[in-house]
Each structure stands twice: as structure tokens, then as C-alpha cells.
Motif scaffolding. Structure first.
Motif, PDB file in Angstrom:
ATOM      1  N   GLU A 252      -3.000  12.358  -1.958  1.00 32.55           N
ATOM      2  CA  GLU A 252      -4.238  11.545  -1.597  1.00 32.55           C
ATOM      3  C   GLU A 252      -4.023  10.058  -1.511  1.00 32.55           C
ATOM      4  OE1 GLU A 252      -6.794  14.021  -1.604  1.00 32.55           O
ATOM      5  OE2 GLU A 252      -7.693  12.300  -0.686  1.00 32.55           O
ATOM      6  N   CYS A 253      -3.294   9.388  -2.211  1.00 34.15           N
ATOM      7  CA  CYS A 253      -3.061   8.023  -2.070  1.00 34.15           C
ATOM      8  C   CYS A 253      -2.957   7.355  -0.669  1.00 34.15           C
ATOM      9  CB  CYS A 253      -1.893   7.518  -2.953  1.00 34.15           C
ATOM     10  SG  CYS A 253      -1.819   5.705  -2.895  1.00 34.15           S
ATOM     11  N   PRO A 254      -3.930   6.337  -0.374  1.00 39.77           N
ATOM     12  CA  PRO A 254      -4.001   6.362   1.174  1.00 39.77           C
ATOM     13  C   PRO A 254      -2.708   5.293   1.492  1.00 39.77           C
ATOM     14  CG  PRO A 254      -5.878   5.320  -0.151  1.00 39.77           C
ATOM     15  CD  PRO A 254      -4.981   6.128  -1.158  1.00 39.77           C
ATOM     16  N   ILE A 255      -2.202   4.656   0.311  1.00 37.90           N
ATOM     17  CA  ILE A 255      -0.719   3.840   0.768  1.00 37.90           C
ATOM     18  C   ILE A 255       0.187   4.536  -0.145  1.00 37.90           C
ATOM     19  CG2 ILE A 255      -1.956   1.660   1.075  1.00 37.90           C
ATOM     20  CD1 ILE A 255      -2.071   0.827  -1.901  1.00 37.90           C
ATOM     21  N   LEU A 256       0.335   5.543  -0.153  1.00 39.36           N
ATOM     22  CA  LEU A 256       1.442   6.549  -0.515  1.00 39.36           C
ATOM     23  C   LEU A 256       2.362   5.958  -1.915  1.00 39.36           C
ATOM     24  CD1 LEU A 256       3.317   7.091   2.990  1.00 39.36           C
ATOM     25  CD2 LEU A 256       1.226   7.770   2.155  1.00 39.36           C
ATOM     26  N   ILE A 257       1.426   5.655  -2.746  1.00 38.75           N
ATOM     27  CA  ILE A 257       2.005   5.470  -4.088  1.00 38.75           C
ATOM     28  C   ILE A 257       2.624   6.650  -4.686  1.00 38.75           C
ATOM     29  CG2 ILE A 257       1.452   4.572  -6.609  1.00 38.75           C
ATOM     30  CD1 ILE A 257      -0.379   2.589  -5.152  1.00 38.75           C
ATOM     31  N   GLU A 258       3.545   6.444  -5.493  1.00 39.92           N
ATOM     32  CA  GLU A 258       4.352   7.687  -6.092  1.00 39.92           C
ATOM     33  C   GLU A 258       4.113   7.773  -7.598  1.00 39.92           C
ATOM     34  OE1 GLU A 258       8.240   6.583  -5.171  1.00 39.92           O
ATOM     35  OE2 GLU A 258       7.518   6.265  -3.002  1.00 39.92           O
ATOM     36  N   TYR A 259       3.943   8.916  -8.177  1.00 42.37           N
ATOM     37  CA  TYR A 259       3.833   9.199  -9.611  1.00 42.37           C
ATOM     38  C   TYR A 259       4.802  10.060 -10.301  1.00 42.37           C
ATOM     39  CZ  TYR A 259      -0.584   6.291  -9.476  1.00 42.37           C
ATOM     40  OH  TYR A 259      -1.432   5.430  -9.421  1.00 42.37           O
ATOM     41  N   ILE A 260       5.208  11.009  -9.650  1.00 47.91           N
ATOM     42  CA  ILE A 260       5.932  12.048  -9.943  1.00 47.91           C
ATOM     43  C   ILE A 260       7.376  11.440 -10.692  1.00 47.91           C
ATOM     44  CG2 ILE A 260       7.150  14.334  -9.852  1.00 47.91           C
ATOM     45  CD1 ILE A 260       4.901  14.983  -7.829  1.00 47.91           C
TER      46      ILE A 260
ATOM     47  N   SER B  36       0.747  -2.634  -5.559  1.00 48.84           N
ATOM     48  CA  SER B  36      -0.155  -2.300  -4.422  1.00 48.84           C
ATOM     49  C   SER B  36      -1.159  -1.399  -4.711  1.00 48.84           C
ATOM     50  CB  SER B  36       0.838  -1.656  -3.675  1.00 48.84           C
ATOM     51  OG  SER B  36       2.018  -2.228  -3.263  1.00 48.84           O
ATOM     52  N   CYS B  37      -1.305  -0.946  -5.799  1.00 51.36           N
ATOM     53  CA  CYS B  37      -2.423   0.188  -6.218  1.00 51.36           C
ATOM     54  C   CYS B  37      -3.765  -0.773  -6.062  1.00 51.36           C
ATOM     55  CB  CYS B  37      -2.325   0.539  -7.680  1.00 51.36           C
ATOM     56  SG  CYS B  37      -3.705   1.697  -8.110  1.00 51.36           S
ATOM     57  N   ALA B  38      -4.639  -0.165  -5.353  1.00 50.73           N
ATOM     58  CA  ALA B  38      -5.958  -0.844  -5.134  1.00 50.73           C
ATOM     59  C   ALA B  38      -7.044  -0.383  -5.956  1.00 50.73           C
ATOM     60  CB  ALA B  38      -6.334  -0.402  -3.525  1.00 50.73           C
ATOM     61  N   ASP B  39      -6.840   0.410  -6.935  1.00 53.65           N
ATOM     62  CA  ASP B  39      -7.584   0.897  -8.090  1.00 53.65           C
ATOM     63  C   ASP B  39      -8.685   1.667  -7.202  1.00 53.65           C
ATOM     64  OD1 ASP B  39      -6.129  -0.946  -9.093  1.00 53.65           O
ATOM     65  OD2 ASP B  39      -7.936  -1.720 -10.448  1.00 53.65           O
ATOM     66  N   CYS B  40      -8.608   2.524  -6.342  1.00 54.87           N
ATOM     67  CA  CYS B  40      -9.563   3.190  -5.463  1.00 54.87           C
ATOM     68  C   CYS B  40     -10.043   4.385  -6.300  1.00 54.87           C
ATOM     69  CB  CYS B  40      -9.161   3.390  -4.124  1.00 54.87           C
ATOM     70  SG  CYS B  40      -7.783   4.735  -3.936  1.00 54.87           S
ATOM     71  N   GLY B  41      -8.779   4.855  -7.042  1.00 51.31           N
ATOM     72  CA  GLY B  41      -9.214   5.873  -8.015  1.00 51.31           C
ATOM     73  C   GLY B  41      -9.304   7.429  -7.260  1.00 51.31           C
ATOM     74  N   ARG B  42      -8.601   7.488  -6.014  1.00 52.34           N
ATOM     75  CA  ARG B  42      -8.542   8.746  -5.242  1.00 52.34           C
ATOM     76  C   ARG B  42      -7.510   9.684  -5.979  1.00 52.34           C
ATOM     77  NH1 ARG B  42      -9.447   7.523   1.103  1.00 52.34           N
ATOM     78  NH2 ARG B  42     -10.960   5.711   0.784  1.00 52.34           N
ATOM     79  N   CYS B  43      -6.593   9.019  -6.500  1.00 54.83           N
ATOM     80  CA  CYS B  43      -5.447   9.989  -7.203  1.00 54.83           C
ATOM     81  C   CYS B  43      -6.035  10.723  -8.238  1.00 54.83           C
ATOM     82  CB  CYS B  43      -4.468   9.116  -7.665  1.00 54.83           C
ATOM     83  SG  CYS B  43      -4.740   7.699  -8.418  1.00 54.83           S
ATOM     84  N   SER B  44      -6.580   9.990  -9.246  1.00 58.06           N
ATOM     85  CA  SER B  44      -7.364  10.366 -10.383  1.00 58.06           C
ATOM     86  C   SER B  44      -8.416  11.362 -10.183  1.00 58.06           C
ATOM     87  CB  SER B  44      -7.868   9.275 -11.366  1.00 58.06           C
ATOM     88  OG  SER B  44      -6.590   8.366 -11.857  1.00 58.06           O
TER      89      SER B  44
HETATM   90  S1  SF4 Z   1      -4.835   6.453  -4.831  1.00 57.42           S
HETATM   91 FE1  SF4 Z   1      -3.537   4.829  -4.812  1.00 57.42          FE
HETATM   92  S2  SF4 Z   1      -4.276   2.872  -4.573  1.00 57.42           S
HETATM   93 FE2  SF4 Z   1      -5.923   4.539  -5.035  1.00 57.42          FE
HETATM   94  S3  SF4 Z   1      -5.918   4.246  -7.294  1.00 57.42           S
HETATM   95 FE3  SF4 Z   1      -4.552   5.918  -6.911  1.00 57.42          FE
HETATM   96  S4  SF4 Z   1      -2.594   5.004  -6.822  1.00 57.42           S
HETATM   97 FE4  SF4 Z   1      -4.042   3.229  -6.539  1.00 57.42          FE
END
Ligand code: SF4
Ligand code: SF4
Lengths: 680, 263
Positions: free
Chosen positions: A370-378, A295-303
Motif C-alpha cells: 500500500e505504501c505510496p513510497i515503498l517503505i518496507e516493514y517485514i 520518509s514516512c509521510a504519516d499517511c496511515g495507509r499501511c496501518s
Molecule cells: S503508507 Fe507509507 S508513508 Fe504512509 S504511513 Fe505507512 S509507511 Fe508511512
């Protein structure tokens, strides 16, 4: 003239409905097959119960999915995305109508007839223009301004995907305009241009008295549109744009248990007996975690918000998703191919996602907030750490403190018997150590840092003073207290977490109290969210706010004077537990306080580099300490006092003030200390 | 490849207030936590890594009372195949020589290609055991080794010398290598790793099983007699600076100035 309808125009002698049928059948069949292959991977993955509390999940899907709730956190890009998303919603009906028109020239979606149909047609026409403009802006933005967060360091060939998709969407809009524009021109009703701006605009470029050309444009535009449509549909699950399909389900299945860590394996009776502990390969992740990767959209907001990434550590959360998705597409391809020699294969955990990345995370949660679609990392990072820890591959700098916790219940390696030694410095009153069976209203959980670190002992004493002054009935566990285990668990040493938390739980159960109170948000979080038994626990800021709002404590502004104050949200208080207001309200009850928020505050707070055991962690890649970055942020808004509510933030920021040469210009203080010093 | 690793069980004095025992022959150890000698941690890791590379069997042995079982179990979790705990009450009060006598007697009876141990122990720091044990077994030895590679019937290794010099050497197997710290990165031992080896039995071996004369062990077998153990005297000129950090820092600066260390 009467324009030729696509359904009435045979193609190379074949009737159009037959062609429409073949295209529809092949596209849908291929799409279903690809989806089956993609979802089949989820079936092979680890279990994950995500069907609890359906109402909350639906609400989330509505809010974060359809409502695009988090998009405006990045205002410009967010508005573009909201427009695009709304466009997709509106135009989906149009697409269905057009598919039907391949079979019957008068096909209509039920309800979309008469004046409603007219209104929809008009809305659709406006939407086409908006979507086309948004696509053009997005293309220019990417091509000319290259926002850094769209980069894919270390992997090649992902940038073009965005252009493919934007190109396809633009082509859809243009072919729609050609299709409708030619009919518009043929009908000759030019007065309606304000109802159908897209069609009217396209018709400007078309001849008015050339039926053959208009028919060709109308029919040709139609088929081109249909082909682009199915092309786009089938491109989604093979590219990063899978999120168009999976994002809303992903939000629906998102994690509802904030602040805690998933068990080693859901459903395992005794995880210690498992063949493997933690995650080493793609299918070791849970199905939801793989859905995250898709689902990650590669938007980079997380990073963009990740403190580890900011200071130059090897970690970029987005790239974990991108690399895992690449791995999934390669190892579970749409068509089976001869598999490579496994001996020369790169391992997902260790080679592709490196140990440096895995250990660089402070578990601050900025990415998830931050992730708009609530992706989890921890949870994923902890699962990978569990695997490394189980194999003994723990960074040297963390081994000693972990071993100390195992031996002595604290990372400082201090003797257990000295756990309550700080109480001897208090002359005005005595701190009671609660014996088994005894009762006190509050059980003060000091944690290792408050017991042994000389600087943090000052907070401990301040807090005890505040409680004593306000005649609260409180006591400590003394020798019976063990490290809370918050970081032990997050470093992947689940067995040790069970050991220390188990000892604390036993000690709690043998005593009577109303609430546990802690000034360390890490301990607060572990007891509140990680411990398997429910204990009522509050943070010092909540207790202080309670005292202030009951009017039992009054403050003066002498200590602060006219200095400008800002508040640093500790990750484990704010993001992980939603406590933003109490510390601020407590601060604002100090008479005459001058207060200013930093840009990065509340859920966007910038981690100071992590608490608990992470104080010992040595990272070689970073170019700057996170705390130093934070001090700069505070200086930029002219703050002279940084107030925080976490002992580790205090230590990290205090160090950073020294290393950046700002001693004397800015001070950091814990809320507890500040309240103690401001009490009249 | 049969590797035997000799481990020492040492008191952890890092955070403790040390006091000398009544007879002034030792420090008081009742309140101290004991743990694996840090130097030996590198020895067992090296053994495990050599085994991973060339195969074989790793045996750990320690001359220490029952409580040391935790350490031996940890060694099993680190990759050892078997562990022996050697102890009889008579072994109390031994020195390096007595310990080497017991260990050599134990090792003689079993296959050994490589014997590994730490060069020093954290408690007495005597550094005697490796050399004496090798002499008793009549095999070559080296100390302060910072890299080991097994090549057939030879061990080639690197020693770290003063001034950053390295010395590469080779010895025939069987041999004894006393390692330096830092020759590898010892693995972490999780609670689960230890739990996985709980079913392995750790035999307790006494003087009878080893077949050594009681006169050769413990105090009676020792060649060195400790006359007295004492804490360093508070020397003249030594001053413990008390007070708040700011005051202490000011005082320190004052002293440094007085002594001409800073201008
Ligand atoms: S903020 Fe969410 S959707 Fe955007 S790159 Fe990170 S994980 Fe992917
Ligand atoms: S939790 Fe914090 S440090 Fe870890 S990946 Fe997310 S943003 Fe980065």
C-alpha cells in the motif's frame, strides 16, 4: 504606474541584493547543516547494498516517485496529493525565479523568456490557485472529518505538523498572489485576467490609484514569500514532511527482492559469529531502513490495511516509523545536547517498539503493497525478532513448535517416519517416494502441514489425485523432507532456517527432477525466494492452470452448482509472488461458475492471520480473529463458497466460519480440492 | 550463590505409539526421542534468573547416557556455567532412590546453596527424587514451588495448593526446591545460542570419579522393583468411534443421548 521592484527597494537602508544574499546564505547553510546531521545517522547505520539494477530503480523513481503511481489507491486523497505534487514541480521554477529577483529585477531562468515564459507565468498562476484550493480542502478534511488513519495513537503532538505545513504552503501561495496581484493592478492591463487568474483575483482587493500601497504590497509580498519559502525548506527535515525531500530517493533505493528476507547482516562472513544478531537499536537498522523512517509521510495507509491493526493487535506499522523517527530526532539531534542517563533511557526495541507489536505481524505484506513510497516493514520486523529470538524472548506459544521443528523437522511434533503416512489412504494409485539419484518430472513438496494436519492431508490427497489422473510423473521426498522454514525465518530464528532449508536443499540436490510443485504458498515462497540455491518451483494453481490451458483436463460445475463463489488471495501467493491470475483463470474454467470479487482482493487481500508456525501463535489483544473478519467480507458480497489456494487460509477461514456461526451458509475450499471435485 | 540443577532425560511419548517391552518391565524406548523433562526446564530457567539477579554460579547435572549431551548443552545455552553428565553402565535400571544416592554423593563434594529440580518427571511421574536427595544431603526441601525469592541466607517461596490457595514459606539455605511448571517463562534456545556454548566441555563422570559403590547404583541400588508394565486395557464401555467426522459426531451424540448426558 511602474511598480517598484524588490531588488530596487532598499530595506532599512541596506541594498536589497545584500539582504537577499544574507537570507539565501543563512537558509541554505542551515539547511545543509541539518541535512548533514540527518544523513550522518545513515552513515552510522548497518550496510545495505541498494545500488544494483539502476535502470529498474530509475523506472521506479519515475513511476512511483514522479508518476505517483500508488496515490490513486486512495482516490480522493490521492488526487489531492497528485495535484499538490504537480504544483510543487511547476512552482519550483517560480521559486528559483523569485529568489533571483532579489538580486536583479529582470532575472529570468534561461528558456523561460518570450512566449514560453508567458505560457509558464500563466500556468504558474493557475497552479497557485489549484494548490491553494487543495490546501484548503486538506485543512478542512483534517479538521472536520478527522480521518482515522491520520491519528498517532500513543504519541502526542504530531497532528499539528500537517497544519503547519499546509499553512506554510497556503501562505506561499497567498504571498505570491499579493506580489503578482499588486503588479497586475499597477500595470492596469485588466484584459489579461484569464491568463493570470491568481494575480487578477488578488488585485480585486487592492486600490487602483495608490502607488505607495501597491509598491508596499509588491515588495512586502515578495519578502514574505521568500521568508516563507526558506522557512518551509528548513521545516521539512525537522518534521514528518521530510518526505518531500526523501521520498523520491527512497523509492529509488526500494527493495527489489520481493518475497525474501534480508540476511542478518549484509557483508558478514558468518553471521553466527557476530556480537549481536538482529536489531536492538536505531543504528542497528540499515541506512535504507532509517531513510524509510525519515520518509514516512504519516499517511496511515499501511496501518489502515494492516490486518493486525484491524483486529486490535498492538501493531500499527505507521507508528513503527513514527516512533523510530521520533527516536532518531531525539537521539541524533540537530544540535548536540547533554545526553541522558543511559540507564533510564527507554530502549527502542522492547520499550518504544514493544514485543507485542513485533510479534503481532503476520508478514502479510499489505502495508508494503500500500505504501505510496515503498517503505518496507517485514525486513525490519524480522530484524527485531532476530534480536529477541537470539535473547530467547520468544512468545511461549511459538516456542514449542519451533523446538519441534528443530527436533523433528515439523512443528506438529510428529515422527519423521510418518511423513508419508497419508499416501496409504490412496487406493487408486501409489505415490512414489523419490530415492537418491532417481528422476521424476515433478517433485511434490508436501510440507509439514500437508503431511501431518488431517484436514490439510485432504488437499494433499486431492492434489496427488489430480496429478495421477493427468498422468503426470511425480514423486515425494517422504522422510527426507523437512519443514520449508518460511515462518521459521520470519520469526527470526535464522539458524534453524538454515538447518531445515539446508536439509531440503541437500535432498533436492541428490535427486533429479524438472520442477518442484507445492500447494502451500509458504513453502513455495521459501523455496523460490529464500533458498540460496535456485530451484524451479511452481505453485499448484500454476500447474492446474497449465493442465487446463493445455486442454488435458475438463471440469464440470456439479460441485459448485449455482452457489456464488469468491476467491481469497493468499498473501504468499498474491502479494509476495504476484500470482493473482492463474487461480482465477482456473476457477473461471469451471462451467457455469457464478463469481464475485471481494472488495479486498488482489494486492489488497486481507490476511487470514498467517500460516505455518503462526497457526500456533496466541495473541491476547485481538478482539476478533482475522479469519472472522474475512468471512464477514465474503458474506457481505453474498458469497457461498470461498476458494483459496493456501492450506493455512483454509484452516483459519474454516475455523472462522464455525466461530461466527455460519456453518452451512458458506463453505471454504482449496482450489486443489475444488478442481479435484469438479473433474469429470 | 551456588545453584545446582538436577535434570532428567525423558522419552517424548506425545506422538508415539507406545508398546511394552518383552519383559514387561518397561516401555520400548528404542524408537522414542528423548528430551529434557519439561518440569526441569522451569528449574534451569529459575536458576538462570536467580543468577541474573543475585549473581553466582549455575551447575547442571544429569544422570543419563551420552545422548543426553544435547540437553546439557541446551542448559548451558540457557545460562548454566557448567554441566556434568553422570553415567556408568552400572547405573542402568535404577529408581529414584538409586538416582538420589548418586546425585547426593556428587553434590556433597561441591559447594551448594540451592538445589533446584522439577517436582515430577514426565515419564514415571514418581516425584521422589527431590525429597530423597534433600534427606540424603540433610537439607530442607519443598515441592511444587511456584515462586522463589532469595533474601540473603534465606529462600522465601510460594507453593501452590489445591483449590487455588497459595502458601508462602521461608527456608534457610542451603535447601532444595522442587519447582512447579509455570513458575517462570522459560527462554527460547536458538541454534546460535547453542553454538555459542559448543566450546564448553561437558565432563562425563562415572562411579569411580564420584566415589560411589557399584552396589548402590542402578538396578542393584534400587529399592523399588517394577513388577509389570502394561497398557490400559480396553475397558468395557470404551468404544473407539471410527468413520468420517460427520458420522463420528453423529455416533457420539447418539451415545451421549443414550447415557442421558444430553437431552
Ligand atoms: S503508507 Fe507509507 S508513508 Fe504512509 S504511513 Fe505507512 S509507511 Fe508511512
Ligand atoms: S506485514 Fe501485514 S501484519 Fe505485518 S505490519 Fe504489514 S500489514 Fe501489518
Amino acid at each position: 504606474m511602474n511598480i517598484l521592484k524588490p531588488a530596487d527597494a532598499p530595506i532599512l537602508g541596506a541594498p536589497a541584493p545584500a539582504i537577499a544574499f544574507i537570507i539565501l546564505f543563512l537558509s541554505v547553510a542551515f539547511f545543509c547543516y541539518v541535512m548533514f546531521r540527518r544523513l550522518d545517522v545513515l552513515r552510522k547505520a548497518a550496510p545495505d547494498p541498494r545500488f544494483s539494477d539502476i535502470p529498474t530503480r530509475l523506472l521506479r523513481a519515475l513511476m512511483y516517485g514522479f508518476g505517483q503511481w500508488r496515490q490513486p489507491r486512495y482516490l480522493g486523497a490521492g488526487i489531492l496529493h497528485i495535484l499538490l505534487f504537480a504544483g510543487f514541480m511547476i512552482l519550483s521554477l517560480r521559486s528559483l525565479t523569485l529568489i533571483g529577483r532579489g538580486f536583479s529585477p529582470t532575472f529570468h531562468i534561461p528558456f523561460l523568456t518570450g512566449s514560453v515564459g508567458f505560457a509558464y507565468e500563466s500556468l504558474k498562476d493557475y497552479t497557485v490557485i489549484v494548490v491553494l484550493i487543495v490546501c484548503l480542502i486538506a485543512i478542512v478534511r483534517r479538521a472536520v472529518f478527522h480521518p482515522k488513519r491520520y491519528d498517532h495513537p500513543g504519541t502526542a503532538g504530531h497532528e499539528y505538523e500537517a497544519y503547519v505545513i499546509l499553512g506554510l504552503v497556503s501562505a506561499l501561495m497567498i504571498t505570491d498572489m499579493i506580489h503578482d496581484g499588486s503588479a497586475y493592478r499597477a500595470s492596469g492591463v485588466c484584459g489579461e485576467y484569464h491568463w493570470f487568474p491568481a494575480a487578477a483575483f488578488a488585485s480585486v482587493f487592492m486600490p487602483s490609484n495608490d502607488p505607495a500601497t501597491l509598491n508596499f504590497l509588491h515588495v512586502g509580498g515578495y519578502w514574505a514569500h521568500i521568508l516563507f519559502f526558506f522557512g518551509l525548506l528548513n521545516y521539512l527535515p525537522i518534521s514528518k514532511h521530510f518526505h518531500v525531500i526523501t521520498a523520491i530517493p527512497n523509492v529509488f533505493f526500494s527493495n527489489l527482492n520481493k518475497g525474501t528476507i534480508k540476511p542478518v547482516k549484509y557483508g558478514a562472513v558468518d553471521w553466527m559469529e557476530l556480537d549481536q544478531c538482529g536489531v536492538s537499536d536505531l543504528t542497528g537498522f540499515t541506512w535504507k531502513h532509517i531513510l524509510d523512517f525519515y520518509s514516512c509521510a504519516d499517511c496511515g495507509r499501511c496501518s489502515d490495511n494492516c490486518p493486525a491493526n484491524t483486529v486490535g493487535r498492538a501493531l500499527s506499522p505507521k507508528m513503527i516509523s513514527v516512533k523510530a523517527r521520533d527516536y532518531a530526532y531525539e537521539h541524533f539531534p540537530i544540535f548536540d545536547k547533554n545526553s541522558k542517563d543511559p540507564a533510564h533511557e527507554k530502549r527502542l526495541v522492547g520499550d518504544i517498539i514493544t514485543e507485542q507489536e513485533i510479534w503481532a505481524c503476520t508478514t502479510c505484506g499489505a502495508c508494503e503493497a500500500e505504501c505510496p513510497i515503498l517503505i518496507e516493514y517485514i525486513d525490519k520486523i524480522v530484524d527485531m525478532r532476530r534480536y529477541l529470538t537470539d535473547r530467547g524472548e520468544v512468545p511461549q506459544s511459538l516456542q514449542k513448535p519451533l523446538q519441534q521443528i528443530k527436533k523433528r523437522g515439523n512443528a506438529y511434533g510428529a515422527m519423521k517416519s510418518k511423513r508419508a503416512a497419508w499416501t496409504k489412504d490412496l487406493e487408486e494409485f501409489q505415490v512414489h517416494t523419490l530415492a537418491e539419484g532417481e528422476h521424476s518430472d515433478l517433485l511434490f513438496f508436501v510440507d509439514s502441514c500437508g503431511s501431518f494436519d488431517p484436514r490439510i492431508q485432504e488437499i494433499t490427497k486431492s492434489f496427488a489425485r489430480i496429478m495421477a489422473r493427468n498422468k503426470l510423473d511425480f514423486a515425494i521426498l517422504g522422510q527426507e523432507e523437512n519443514d520449508s522454514g518460511n515462518e521459521v525465518r520470519r520469526l527470526g530464528e535464522e539458524g534453524l532456517f538454515e538447518q531445515v532449508s539446508g536439509r531440503n536443499i541437500e535432498a533436492f540436490k541428490a535427486r533429479n527432477f524438472e520442477e518442484i510443485v507445492a500447494f502451500d504458498p509458504h513453502a513455495f515462497n521459501a523455496i523460490k525466494n529464500d533458498y540460496p540455491e535456485p530451484f524451479k518451483v511452481i505453485h499448484s494453481s500454476q500447474l492446474i492452470y497449465r493442465l487446463l490451458s493445455h486442454g488435458v483436463m475438463s471440469l464440470n460445475g456439479e460441485y459448485l452448482g449455482d452457489r456464488m463463489v469468491t476467491y481469497h488471495d493468499p498473501c504468499y501467493l498474491g502479494r509476495h509472488n504476484g500470482i493473482y491470475e492463474e487461480p482465477r483463470r482456473a476457477l473461471k474454467s469451471i462451467p457455469g461458475i457464478r463469481y464475485q470479487e471481494m472488495d479486498r482482493s488482489f494486492s489488497r487481500s486481507f490476511c487470514c492471520s498467517g500460516g505455518g508456525l503462526l497457526l500456533w501463535y496466541e495473541n491476547e489483544e485481538e478482539k476478533e480473529r482475522m479469519g472472522e473478519r474475512r468471512v464477514k467480507m465474503a458474506m457481505e458480497i453474498g458469497a457461498q463458497v470461498i476458494v483459496t489456494a493456501c492450506p493455512f487460509c483454509l484452516i483459519n477461514i474454516e475455523d472462522a466460519i464455525k466461530t461466527t456461526g455460519n456453518e452451512g451458509k458458506i463453505e471454504v475450499i482449496d482450489l486443489v480440492e475444488l478442481i479435484d471435485r469438479s473433474t469429470s | 550463590m551456588n545453584i545446582i540443577v538436577c535434570m532428567k532425560w525423558t522419552p517424548d511419548t506425545s506422538e508415539a505409539d507406545l508398546t511394552v517391552s518383552a519383559a514387561a518391565k518397561d516401555i520400548k524406548k528404542d524408537d522414542l526421542d528423548f528430551d529434557m523433562n519439561d518440569w526441569d526446564r522451569f528449574a534451569i530457567e529459575e536458576a538462570a534468573q536467580i543468577k541474573e539477579k543475585v549473581g553466582g554460579k549455575v551447575t547442571v547435572v544429569s544422570l543419563a547416557p551420552e545422548e543426553s549431551e544435547d540437553m546439557l548443552r541446551e542448559c548451558l545455552a540457557r545460562g548454566a556455567d557448567e554441566a556434568f553428565q553422570i553415567w556408568s553402565d552400572q547405573m542402568e535400571g535404577g529408581d529414584g532412590y538409586a538416582t538420589a544416592s548418586v546425585l547426593s554423593q556428587f553434590i556433597k563434594g561441591r559447594p551448594h546453596d540451592l538445589i533446584l529440580t522439577g517436582t515430577l518427571a514426565e515419564d514415571d511421574g514418581a516425584g521422589q527424587l527431590g525429597g530423597m536427595l534433600a534427606a540424603m544431603l540433610d537439607i530442607p526441601s519443598a515441592t511444587l514451588v511456584s515462586r522463589i525469592e532469595i533474601k540473603g541466607q534465606k529462600a522465601s517461596f510460594v507453593r501452590e495448593l489445591e483449590g487455588g490457595l497459595y502458601e508462602s514459606m521461608e527456608m534457610d539455605l542451603p535447601c532444595l526446591i522442587a519447582v512447579a511448571t509455570g513458575l517462570n517463562e522459560p527462554r527460547f534456545v536458538s541454534i546460535r545460542a547453542v553454538r555459542k556454548v559448543t566450546s564448553i566441555e561437558i565432563p562425563n563422570v562415572g562411579i569411580d570419579e564420584i566415589g560411589i559403590d557399584a552396589g548402590k547404583v542402578g538396578q542393584s541400588g534400587a529399592r523399588v522393583e517394577i513388577e509389570q508394565v502394561s497398557l490400559p486395557p480396553e475397558g468395557e464401555g470404551a468404544e473407539i468411534i471410527k468413520g468420517k467426522p460427520e458420522e463420528a459426531a453423529a455416533r457420539l451424540a447418539e451415545i451421549l443421548k443414550e447415557k442421558g448426558a444430553i437431552g
